[in-house]
Design an enzyme around this catalytic site. Structure first.
Site, PDB file in Angstrom:
ATOM      1  N   CYS A   2      13.961   7.197   9.696  1.00 50.70           N
ATOM      2  CA  CYS A   2      14.262   8.323  10.061  1.00 50.70           C
ATOM      3  C   CYS A   2      13.949   8.714  11.478  1.00 50.70           C
ATOM      4  CB  CYS A   2      13.934   9.570   9.272  1.00 50.70           C
ATOM      5  SG  CYS A   2      14.291   9.551   7.563  1.00 50.70           S
ATOM      6  N   ARG A  27      14.587   2.662  14.814  1.00 50.74           N
ATOM      7  CA  ARG A  27      13.690   3.138  13.824  1.00 50.74           C
ATOM      8  C   ARG A  27      14.063   2.424  12.563  1.00 50.74           C
ATOM      9  NH1 ARG A  27      10.039   6.836  15.608  1.00 50.74           N
ATOM     10  NH2 ARG A  27       9.465   7.876  13.517  1.00 50.74           N
ATOM     11  N   TRP A  76      16.657   7.105   6.297  1.00 49.11           N
ATOM     12  CA  TRP A  76      16.374   6.022   5.832  1.00 49.11           C
ATOM     13  C   TRP A  76      16.055   6.617   4.301  1.00 49.11           C
ATOM     14  CZ3 TRP A  76      12.343   3.311   3.340  1.00 49.11           C
ATOM     15  CH2 TRP A  76      12.588   1.746   3.232  1.00 49.11           C
ATOM     16  N   ASN A 102      11.955  14.028   7.914  1.00 52.09           N
ATOM     17  CA  ASN A 102      11.633  12.513   7.768  1.00 52.09           C
ATOM     18  C   ASN A 102      10.327  12.620   6.871  1.00 52.09           C
ATOM     19  OD1 ASN A 102      10.544   9.956   8.359  1.00 52.09           O
ATOM     20  ND2 ASN A 102       9.869  10.471  10.397  1.00 52.09           N
ATOM     21  N   GLY A 103      10.345  11.795   5.950  1.00 48.97           N
ATOM     22  CA  GLY A 103       8.986  11.856   5.136  1.00 48.97           C
ATOM     23  C   GLY A 103       9.224  12.031   3.595  1.00 48.97           C
ATOM     24  N   GLU A 485       3.346 -15.682  11.334  1.00 47.74           N
ATOM     25  CA  GLU A 485       4.075 -15.108  12.244  1.00 47.74           C
ATOM     26  C   GLU A 485       5.631 -15.481  12.242  1.00 47.74           C
ATOM     27  OE1 GLU A 485       4.303 -12.025  13.179  1.00 47.74           O
ATOM     28  OE2 GLU A 485       5.444 -11.896  14.921  1.00 47.74           O
ATOM     29  N   LYS A 489       9.028 -13.856  11.187  1.00 52.02           N
ATOM     30  CA  LYS A 489      10.179 -13.605  11.975  1.00 52.02           C
ATOM     31  C   LYS A 489      11.320 -14.132  11.193  1.00 52.02           C
ATOM     32  CE  LYS A 489       9.103 -11.040  14.238  1.00 52.02           C
ATOM     33  NZ  LYS A 489       7.590 -10.618  14.377  1.00 52.02           N
ATOM     34  N   GLU A 492      12.535 -11.928   8.130  1.00 56.12           N
ATOM     35  CA  GLU A 492      13.173 -10.648   8.617  1.00 56.12           C
ATOM     36  C   GLU A 492      14.429 -10.817   9.288  1.00 56.12           C
ATOM     37  OE1 GLU A 492      10.532  -8.045  10.515  1.00 56.12           O
ATOM     38  OE2 GLU A 492       9.635  -9.563  11.513  1.00 56.12           O
ATOM     39  N   HIS A 508      -4.022 -28.779  -1.059  1.00 54.71           N
ATOM     40  CA  HIS A 508      -4.330 -27.799  -2.297  1.00 54.71           C
ATOM     41  C   HIS A 508      -3.207 -27.017  -2.880  1.00 54.71           C
ATOM     42  CE1 HIS A 508      -8.523 -28.315  -1.061  1.00 54.71           C
ATOM     43  NE2 HIS A 508      -8.079 -28.152   0.244  1.00 54.71           N
ATOM     44  N   LYS A 611      11.898   0.184  11.958  1.00 52.38           N
ATOM     45  CA  LYS A 611      11.009   0.057  12.712  1.00 52.38           C
ATOM     46  C   LYS A 611       9.685   0.468  12.786  1.00 52.38           C
ATOM     47  CE  LYS A 611       9.761  -1.960  16.785  1.00 52.38           C
ATOM     48  NZ  LYS A 611       9.526  -3.293  16.907  1.00 52.38           N
TER      49      LYS A 611
HETATM   50  C1  F6R Z   1       7.817  -7.396  11.895  1.00 54.01           C
HETATM   51  C2  F6R Z   1       7.364  -6.009  12.216  1.00 54.01           C
HETATM   52  C3  F6R Z   1       6.430  -5.384  11.332  1.00 54.01           C
HETATM   53  C4  F6R Z   1       5.425  -4.537  12.078  1.00 54.01           C
HETATM   54  C5  F6R Z   1       4.598  -3.647  11.195  1.00 54.01           C
HETATM   55  C6  F6R Z   1       3.718  -2.810  11.576  1.00 54.01           C
HETATM   56  O1  F6R Z   1       8.392  -8.045  13.164  1.00 54.01           O
HETATM   57  O2  F6R Z   1       7.625  -5.715  13.150  1.00 54.01           O
HETATM   58  O3  F6R Z   1       5.613  -6.426  10.340  1.00 54.01           O
HETATM   59  O4  F6R Z   1       4.506  -5.156  12.810  1.00 54.01           O
HETATM   60  O5  F6R Z   1       5.466  -3.046  10.189  1.00 54.01           O
HETATM   61  O6  F6R Z   1       4.194  -2.017  12.369  1.00 54.01           O
HETATM   62  P1  F6R Z   1       3.301  -1.245  13.622  1.00 54.01           P
HETATM   63  O7  F6R Z   1       2.863  -2.347  14.522  1.00 54.01           O
HETATM   64  O8  F6R Z   1       4.245  -0.128  14.370  1.00 54.01           O
HETATM   65  O9  F6R Z   1       2.058  -0.634  12.645  1.00 54.01           O
END
Ligand code: F6R
Length: 616
Positions: A2, A27, A76, A102-103, A485, A489, A492, A508, A611
């Protein structure tokens, strides 16, 4: 999640609102809407499910009056699907007031039942419409938007940022926040509200952060902040470090491409001002208290997703340098298992946005349990830093693409600075050893720039692999979080099944997944590493290769041992083992980005993701 923007002033509100929503798109959202009070005091509303362009098309097809005050929202979906009806703003007081949110309002069912019993009816499935109706009822009772808003927010439980306006008070926007972000932009004859400063940085870089359980009222000439009981609150302003251009694509094909390329700067900027001679001295940690740091017996790192992998990576370095036990916990798991927290426990939270609800709640829990909390954060004015005892900002600049890249390397950098500062304070690293690590850190930006030069060949690899359905990632020691990681990536961005494993774990269980043609990325440790993990990982490569895996090795320049067994090798410059993750992650980010492009997907805004994850 949001995006919220509010405006009062001389400009045409719609332009400010739509521009603000555009900057908040990152976001994550699935519908958008605006409400504006026009110059005749009429309230106009437009809202549409889908991307912002749907809203601008709607405004072009069915214009609403423009004026000096307005609110805008990207939603959202939580309560009710992403439909036009459920989109915000929601109306109250017979269409004279509009409210955005938002929330999640946790007690909305009780409130709705109360209002239904009084004869109110609802058209949407949202909790927000209930808040709008409640505000309308209070407005009728008081005839004063500030007073009505105050009594409304006092009835709400849960997490919320709310903004509202009423056509009878055309120069006023009110807002409130609990467990959800809200910042104020201070202009000249105009004022702004936003979920974050991106909403208004184009117009002003002077900002204030609204605190927990506070209400703000903006007019063109004034900004007033009170607590939920109406008592005035003293506010401090801060200057936003970056400008609107930093939040633009600047000629890049996507924000992610730009942010990947900005990684040398993200690291260099995070180091700036924190190295004195051959030693690390982080001013924010000095202010926190060296004697406190010296007394720490245990460190718990809390974070989610990519930020948690940054924490996992730094665990190796902090333990090695400062000789303090470090554990990593996913924030959302942490507080629900009654962790043992003592007053000599230091909790470090890591969050790019500084708004992740899971991490925020874990921070609050840790502090209530007696721990001291230091936050690593990339966003000024965010909530988590304000709930912490100290904050070490990463200076990666605004990260707009949903998938985190430059924030990740900046987080590792900040954590390494923390580890070296701690080691100096605790006397666990000699000055000469400290100097060696500092030299390694300083060299990282140029080395990342070198890795970025291989972008074209990694892109080619990704384009060849566009039909791949599953990719595995192996790593060991600091390469293990990098493997995870890399897998995250890919999941997502390219919506491909991907998993990261510790290479030692292969036999294992996971080796059963290997079949002819299975692509496996292997983060190969340096052959110069003291623990000599290199031959073990090379053996792992041979094991999976023998079973038909297609191996793509990320290996140090000059590492000849992997060449006979790897189908592809991406070289990274020589670095001390603890610093390799900052280099090895880059090809994995580029690979995921390019595979997403090859599949024709939205690199910056992958499906279902936001985001800033501001709900639990
Ligand atoms: C993956 C990604 C998420 C954030 C996670 C934490 O690419 O961006 O996994 O790392 O949602 O977000 P923050 O760092 O904003 O707390």
């Amino acid at each position: 999640m949001c995006g919220i923007v509010g405006y009062v002033g001389d400009k045409k509100s719609l332009e400010v609102l739509v521009g603000g929503l555009r900057r908040l798109e990152y976001r994550g959202y699935d519908s958008a809407g605006v409400a504006v009070i026009d110059d005749h005091g009429e309230l106009g509303v437009a809202k549409k499910s889908g991307k912002l362009v749907k809203l601008t098309d709607e405004l072009a097809a069915h214009p609403i009056g423009d004026g000096r005050a307005g609110i805008g929202h990207t939603r959202w979906a939580t309560h009710g699907g992403p439909t036009d009806v459920n989109a915000h703003p929601h109306l109250g007081d017979d269409g004279k007031l509009a409210l955005i949110h938002n929330g999640i309002i946790e007690n909305f069912s009780e409130l709705k039942a109360e209002l239904l019993a009084e004869g109110y009816s609802f058209t949407s499935e949202t909790d927000t419409e209930v808040a709008a109706a409640l505000l309308g009822r209070e407005y009728r009772a008081t005839g004063d938007l500030r007073a009505a808003f105050q009594s409304t927010v006092g009835r709400l439980d849960g997490a919320f940022t709310l903004l509202a306006l009423h056509s009878d008070e055309p120069n006023l926007v009110v807002g409130a926040r609990r467990n959800s972000p809200l910042v104020i932009g201070i202009g000249d004859g105009e004022n702004f509200l936003g979920s974050d400063v991106a909403a208004f940085v184009q117009y002003t870089r002077t900002a204030m952060a609204v605190g927990q359980d506070q209400i703000v009222a903006i007019t063109p000439e004034s900004v007033t902040v009170t607590d939920f009981a109406g008592a005035p609150v003293e506010m401090e302003t801060f200057q936003v470090e970056w400008d609107a251009a930093a939040a633009d694509k600047g000629g890049w094909s996507s924000f992610m491409a730009k942010e990947v390329a900005e990684q040398p700067d993200a690291v260099a900027n995070t180091l700036r001002g924190r190295i004195v001679g051959d030693a690390v001295v982080v001013p924010e940690l000095t202010a926190f208290g060296d004697e406190v740091l010296a007394g720490i017996r245990r460190i718990v790192i809390i974070a989610c997703g990519t930020a948690a992998y940054a924490g996992m990576t730094a665990q190796y370095a902090i333990e090695k340098w400062a000789r303090v036990p470090v554990t990593i916990e996913l924030s959302h798991e942490f507080r629900y298992r009654e962790p043992v927290i003592t007053d000599d426990t230091l909790v470090i939270s890591i969050s790019q946005s500084g708004e992740t609800m899971d991490t925020l709640m874990a921070v609050k829990y840790a502090r209530e349990a007696g721990a001291r909390v230091i936050s690593i954060c990339n966003t000024q004015g965010a909530t988590i830093p304000r709930e912490s005892d100290a904050v070490v900002y990463t200076h990666a600049g605004p990260e707009v693409a949903v998938a985190s890249t430059k924030a990740f390397v900046a987080q590792i950098t900040a954590l390494y600075l923390f580890g070296l500062h701690l080691a100096r304070v605790r006397g666990t690293l000699s000055a000469a050893e400290q100097a060696v690590q500092v030299a390694e850190l300083i060299a990282v930006p140029a080395k990342i720039a070198t890795v970025l030069e291989s972008s074209a060949s990694i892109a080619q690899l990704a384009h060849w692999m566009a039909d791949t359905r599953s990719v595995l990632f192996l790593g060991r020691n600091v390469g293990f979080p990098i493997a995870m990681e890399g897998a995250l990536k890919l999941k997502e961005l390219a919506y491909i099944h991907a998993e990261g494993f510790a290479a030692g774990e292969l036999k294992h269980g996971p080796i059963a997944l290997i079949e002819p043609g299975q692509p496996v990325f292997v983060v190969v440790p340096s052959p110069r590493g003291s623990a000599s993990l290199h031959p073990k990982v090379v053996s792992n490569i041979q094991e999976i290769r023998a079973r038909g895996a297609r191996v793509i090795a990320i290996a140090e320049q000059g590492d000849a041992a992997v060449l006979p067994f790897a189908d592809e090798v991406v070289h990274i410059p020589l670095a001390a083992p603890l610093f390799e993750p900052l280099l090895a992650v880059i090809p994995l980010q580029i690979f995921a980005m390019e595979l997403s492009i090859a599949k024709g997907l939205d690199v910056d805004q992958p499906r279902n993701l936001a985001k800033s994850v501001t709900v639990e």
